[in-house]
Scaffold this motif. Structure first.
Motif, PDB file in Angstrom:
ATOM      1  N   ARG A   1       3.063  -0.744   7.525  1.00 16.05           N
ATOM      2  CA  ARG A   1       2.280  -1.834   6.933  1.00 16.05           C
ATOM      3  C   ARG A   1       1.264  -1.297   5.934  1.00 16.05           C
ATOM      4  O   ARG A   1       1.031  -1.901   4.880  1.00 16.05           O
ATOM      5  CB  ARG A   1       1.572  -2.633   8.023  1.00 16.05           C
ATOM      6  N   LEU A   2       0.663  -0.141   6.239  1.00 19.54           N
ATOM      7  CA  LEU A   2      -0.303   0.444   5.306  1.00 19.54           C
ATOM      8  C   LEU A   2       0.376   0.795   3.987  1.00 19.54           C
ATOM      9  O   LEU A   2      -0.204   0.583   2.912  1.00 19.54           O
ATOM     10  CB  LEU A   2      -0.926   1.691   5.917  1.00 19.54           C
TER      11      LEU A   2
ATOM     12  N   ILE B   1      -9.452   2.257   1.148  1.00 15.96           N
ATOM     13  CA  ILE B   1     -10.195   3.214   1.967  1.00 15.96           C
ATOM     14  C   ILE B   1     -10.527   2.572   3.309  1.00 15.96           C
ATOM     15  O   ILE B   1     -10.400   3.201   4.370  1.00 15.96           O
ATOM     16  CB  ILE B   1     -11.465   3.672   1.235  1.00 15.96           C
ATOM     17  N   GLU B   2     -10.956   1.309   3.272  1.00 18.52           N
ATOM     18  CA  GLU B   2     -11.242   0.604   4.524  1.00 18.52           C
ATOM     19  C   GLU B   2      -9.968   0.436   5.353  1.00 18.52           C
ATOM     20  O   GLU B   2     -10.006   0.510   6.588  1.00 18.52           O
ATOM     21  CB  GLU B   2     -11.856  -0.763   4.215  1.00 18.52           C
ATOM     22  N   SER B   3      -8.835   0.205   4.692  1.00 20.71           N
ATOM     23  CA  SER B   3      -7.577   0.055   5.428  1.00 20.71           C
ATOM     24  C   SER B   3      -7.189   1.362   6.105  1.00 20.71           C
ATOM     25  O   SER B   3      -6.689   1.364   7.235  1.00 20.71           O
ATOM     26  CB  SER B   3      -6.465  -0.384   4.468  1.00 20.71           C
ATOM     27  N   PHE B   4      -7.413   2.483   5.424  1.00 19.22           N
ATOM     28  CA  PHE B   4      -7.160   3.777   6.056  1.00 19.22           C
ATOM     29  C   PHE B   4      -8.057   3.956   7.275  1.00 19.22           C
ATOM     30  O   PHE B   4      -7.638   4.507   8.299  1.00 19.22           O
ATOM     31  CB  PHE B   4      -7.411   4.909   5.061  1.00 19.22           C
ATOM     32  N   ARG B   5      -9.309   3.517   7.177  1.00 16.52           N
ATOM     33  CA  ARG B   5     -10.221   3.655   8.317  1.00 16.52           C
ATOM     34  C   ARG B   5      -9.760   2.803   9.493  1.00 16.52           C
ATOM     35  O   ARG B   5      -9.857   3.219  10.653  1.00 16.52           O
ATOM     36  CB  ARG B   5     -11.643   3.297   7.884  1.00 16.52           C
TER      37      ARG B   5
ATOM     38  N   LEU C   1       3.304  10.399   6.401  1.00 16.61           N
ATOM     39  CA  LEU C   1       2.200  10.826   7.259  1.00 16.61           C
ATOM     40  C   LEU C   1       1.067  11.494   6.495  1.00 16.61           C
ATOM     41  O   LEU C   1      -0.081  11.491   6.942  1.00 16.61           O
ATOM     42  CB  LEU C   1       2.720  11.803   8.318  1.00 16.61           C
ATOM     43  N   LEU C   2       1.380  12.086   5.342  1.00 12.33           N
ATOM     44  CA  LEU C   2       0.376  12.903   4.660  1.00 12.33           C
ATOM     45  C   LEU C   2      -0.847  12.082   4.257  1.00 12.33           C
ATOM     46  O   LEU C   2      -1.987  12.547   4.422  1.00 12.33           O
ATOM     47  CB  LEU C   2       0.990  13.568   3.426  1.00 12.33           C
ATOM     48  N   LEU C   3      -0.632  10.876   3.727  1.00 16.90           N
ATOM     49  CA  LEU C   3      -1.763  10.069   3.265  1.00 16.90           C
ATOM     50  C   LEU C   3      -2.787   9.799   4.372  1.00 16.90           C
ATOM     51  O   LEU C   3      -3.977  10.068   4.187  1.00 16.90           O
ATOM     52  CB  LEU C   3      -1.260   8.755   2.669  1.00 16.90           C
ATOM     53  N   PRO C   4      -2.397   9.258   5.523  1.00 19.02           N
ATOM     54  CA  PRO C   4      -3.411   8.999   6.553  1.00 19.02           C
ATOM     55  C   PRO C   4      -4.030  10.265   7.143  1.00 19.02           C
ATOM     56  O   PRO C   4      -5.206  10.253   7.520  1.00 19.02           O
ATOM     57  CB  PRO C   4      -2.641   8.209   7.627  1.00 19.02           C
ATOM     58  N   ILE C   5      -3.272  11.365   7.210  1.00 22.48           N
ATOM     59  CA  ILE C   5      -3.850  12.600   7.744  1.00 22.48           C
ATOM     60  C   ILE C   5      -4.901  13.153   6.797  1.00 22.48           C
ATOM     61  O   ILE C   5      -5.982  13.590   7.218  1.00 22.48           O
ATOM     62  CB  ILE C   5      -2.740  13.636   8.018  1.00 22.48           C
ATOM     63  N   VAL C   6      -4.611  13.140   5.499  1.00 20.33           N
ATOM     64  CA  VAL C   6      -5.599  13.595   4.515  1.00 20.33           C
ATOM     65  C   VAL C   6      -6.809  12.673   4.538  1.00 20.33           C
ATOM     66  O   VAL C   6      -7.959  13.134   4.430  1.00 20.33           O
ATOM     67  CB  VAL C   6      -4.969  13.651   3.110  1.00 20.33           C
ATOM     68  N   SER C   7      -6.579  11.390   4.680  1.00 16.38           N
ATOM     69  CA  SER C   7      -7.699  10.451   4.772  1.00 16.38           C
ATOM     70  C   SER C   7      -8.565  10.742   5.995  1.00 16.38           C
ATOM     71  O   SER C   7      -9.797  10.677   5.931  1.00 16.38           O
ATOM     72  CB  SER C   7      -7.155   9.019   4.845  1.00 16.38           C
ATOM     73  N   ALA C   8      -7.918  11.077   7.110  1.00 12.32           N
ATOM     74  CA  ALA C   8      -8.677  11.408   8.318  1.00 12.32           C
ATOM     75  C   ALA C   8      -9.461  12.699   8.155  1.00 12.32           C
ATOM     76  O   ALA C   8     -10.514  12.888   8.774  1.00 12.32           O
ATOM     77  CB  ALA C   8      -7.718  11.513   9.507  1.00 12.32           C
TER      78      ALA C   8
END
Length: 700
Positions: free
Chosen positions: A556-557, A575-579, A236-243
């Motif tokens: 999948r990410l 970066i686009e995939s995180f978005r 979870l940490l990666l997408p939360i930090v990206s957000a």
């Protein structure tokens, strides 16, 4: 290359001892192929007891299943060679599909069952009446090797898997701390950050397989639960930090005034991330203080009607999530290391609890189908050639196709299999015709084997050498074909042992022809699938389906990020995939929030969701990312204004820097909707949301 460690030498000595024990017992029992017991030890051995036990159990089950299939299929089909070849190929392909559809250690059962059938059935076609005896003795030889490897590995200085889990997570903690600190400093692009992002995803992916072996390490049930919880928080940490990155860049970049106290807070969070992992009590107290400071910076309801206020609220909400997840990760890591203590989760969210995983079924079917075609064509060539020893060529071609079917680019690994098998043939010939004629008893045989096998064994635990060294050990033991009495014929040796390399060379050519594409195709398919799930996220499935949808997108990410490594430094596709993921998660939040808001707010949210759905449907239909229509930005701004004025006040859109009249947001659903709308706007329109700046222009 660093020299082997004491642990590497100990593993090699234990494995060699177990292999010699298995060979000795097989010779005393007069098994027809005692060398298979020796080879099996090297196949199943692992530096960690839990991994050895799981692999041993699953190899035993897979061997028995494949042997049973050989006994079942050989008698009725042996008189129809081409039909028999198709049955063998179809069996192997079906079991291979099941194997690559399971990312746990359990997949080894299906893998073994798949290629054990050709290993037993094809050599039996010249003597179908003896297939039962062949299946029985093969199973006995393999079970003997499994028992010896398990007993020696578990009784002599056993190495537990749990400490290795802590070591791997510590590497993840270092990368995660660097990644978070860079993000809080406003940097989201560049080679070091991209490399850290890829390592974080790779570690999470590797832990899934490692945790499936932990149950065989005599780990307590509570440790297993915490280990899975730790991997979930790490994921979870990666997408939360990206957000968190987008609102921070919008707030701290450009010419606008920075919110008072935010920079100091971020600096203190960075310092907290640098705190030693062992000092958890102090870290817990500091986390509570950080949460209190985040709460004091929260803008008032009236301020949320401005773009800056909405941005600040979103950033603080995400920052609190980062603090919560990191605190959970720290606590779980310490509990696993100490094997005691209680855990109270800090991060709580409705999305937690999903168990779905993503599999590209089309690619899995194609990979299994490619193996089916390789086995059938190789069998047909063998039948038409009349080569008595050609069964070994087909068998090793089947093994190679199964081993590397899950890879995006299997051909290089198949070629490495071919090269190291050729090395094994040469080494086996040297032993058979130069060394073994001078061996007169088993003790001397052990001495003659000790030097090369002990050296090779020290390299097996190293991932970069694992394939080569395991193949050399296993194939050399097999090609020597040790029996109770010395017997060697050079022409027979060449005829039988060159069949294997010939089959591997065919497998390489076949793989190169049928699977010329690589990671780029896999990444493109994953990207399109993620767009389809963004479309699904704009609907209103039941809560359980929403959780599984979120879990599938996150899984999948983690598969997509490593595949984007080749292009990430200059095109920034991850970066686009995180978005895309953030758009989907925010859309799911909107679908939940709209149920608890008024009709006017629900209607404006529906307009946004419809626009997101239409945009991603266009991306799916045209198979490439499309420009986001400006009308969607207008719809998002209108929804922001509607949410911010839900208790009365004007209907003007909330534009950047422009306050909306009579704003108040007392209700939690409205605040959740506000955060989700801000997140979608930042993800889809970073340029017009103030996300781009001198350090981020490349990333946008």
């Amino acid at each position: 290359m660093t020299l082997p460690s004491t642990r590497d030498w100990l593993f090699s000595l234990k494995t060699f001892t177990a292999s010699m024990l298995a060979l000795y017992i097989a010779l005393r029992l007069e098994l027809p192929r005692p060398y298979w017991a020796m080879a099996t030890v090297y196949i199943v051995s692992n530096p960690f007891v839990g991994a050895t036990r799981s692999k041993a159990l699953y190899r035993a089950l897979g061997t028995m299943l494949g042997a049973s299939a050989a006994v079942l299929f050989v008698p009725p089909f042996v008189e129809s060679p081409y039909l028999f070849s198709f049955v063998v190929a179809l069996w192997t392909g079906t079991l291979l599909y099941l194997a690559i559809s399971d990312r746990t250690a359990r997949s080894y059962v299906f893998m073994l069952a798949g290629y054990t059938l050709p290993l037993i059935a094809l050599p039996a076609v010249t003597n179908p009446a003896g297939v039962f005896d062949l299946a029985i003795t093969r199973t006995e030889e393999i079970l003997l090797g499994i028992v010896c490897a398990s007993v020696v590995g578990g009784a002599v200085f056993p190495s537990r898997l749990a400490p290795s889990l802590v070591e791997r997570t510590d590497a993840w903690f270092r990368d995660a701390a660097f990644y978070v600190k860079e993000t809080l400093s406003g940097r989201i692009a560049g080679q070091p950050i991209s490399a850290a992002r890829q390592r974080l995803a790779a570690t999470v992916n590797q832990l899934e397989f490692l945790l499936s072996q932990l149950a065989y390490d005599h780990a307590r049930p509570d440790i297993l639960v915490r280990a899975h919880a730790l991997r979930g928080r790490m994921q979870l940490l990666l997408p939360i930090v990206s957000a968190l990155a987008d609102p921070l860049i919008a707030l701290l970049g450009g010419a606008r005034a920075r919110p008072a106290g935010l920079a100091t807070l971020l600096a203190d969070v960075v310092g907290w991330f640098d705190a030693p992992l062992a000092d958890n009590d102090a870290a817990e107290r500091e986390a509570d203080r950080l949460r209190e400071r985040i709460a004091t910076l929260e803008p008032a309801a009236a301020e949320l009607a401005t773009w800056e206020g909405a941005l600040l609220s979103n950033a603080l909400w995400r920052l609190k999530q980062v603090v919560d997840v990191w605190q959970d990760c720290r606590a779980l890591r310490i509990l696993i290391a100490r094997e005691k203590g209680a855990w109270r989760p800090r991060f709580r969210h409705w999305r937690l609890g999903g168990s779905a995983r993503y599999f590209d079924r089309g690619m899995l079917i194609f990979s299994a189908g490619s193996a089916v075609g390789a086995i059938f064509v190789a069998s047909s060539l063998w039948i038409s050639s009349g080569w008595n020893d050609g069964a070994a060529a087909v068998s090793l071609a089947a093994v190679a196709c199964c081993f590397f079917a899950a890879l995006d680019e299997p051909a290089p690994q198949v070629f490495a299999f071919f090269v190291w098998t050729c090395v094994s043939v040469v080494l086996a010939g040297l032993y058979l015709f130069v060394i073994l004629p001078n061996v007169h008893d088993f003790a001397m045989l052990v001495v003659m084997f000790s030097v090369p096998f002990l050296i090779v064994g020290t390299l097996i635990p190293r991932p970069q050498f694992n394939l080569a060294t395991m193949l050399v050990a296993v194939n050399t033991a097999s090609f020597i074909s040790i029996q109770s009495a010395y017997e060697a014929n050079f022409l027979t040796f060449l005829n039988s042992n060159l069949a294997g390399p010939a089959g591997l060379l065919f497998a390489f050519i076949w793989t190169r022809m049928t699977r010329p594409f690589g990671a780029e195709l896999a990444a493109a398919r994953l990207m399109r699938s993620s767009w389809q799930d963004v479309v699904l996220s704009t609907a209103t499935p039941p809560d359980g389906d929403q959780r599984n949808l979120a879990a599938r997108m996150l899984d999948r990410l983690m598969q997509l990020i490593p595949r984007l490594a080749a292009t990430d430094d200059h095109r920034h596709p991850s970066i686009e995939s995180f978005r895309d993921l953030r758009v989907a998660f925010n859309a799911l939040d909107l679908t939940r929030a709209r149920r608890r808001t008024g009709d006017d707010v629900s209607a404006s949210i529906d307009t946004v969701l419809d626009g997101v759905r239409d945009h991603y449907n266009r991306c799916v239909a045209r198979r490439e990312r499309q420009p986001v229509p400006a009308s969607l930005q207008t719809a998002i701004d209108a929804a922001l204004a509607r949410v911010s004025t839900a208790n009365g006040g004007g209907d003007e859109p909330l534009a950047e820097g422009q306050p909306a009249p009579a704003a108040s947001l007392p209700a939690r659903p409205l605040r959740d909707a506000l955060h989700a709308l801000v997140g979608i706007r930042l993800s889809l329109f970073p340029q017009t949301s103030g996300v781009t700046g001198p350090a981020q222009e490349a990333a946008a």
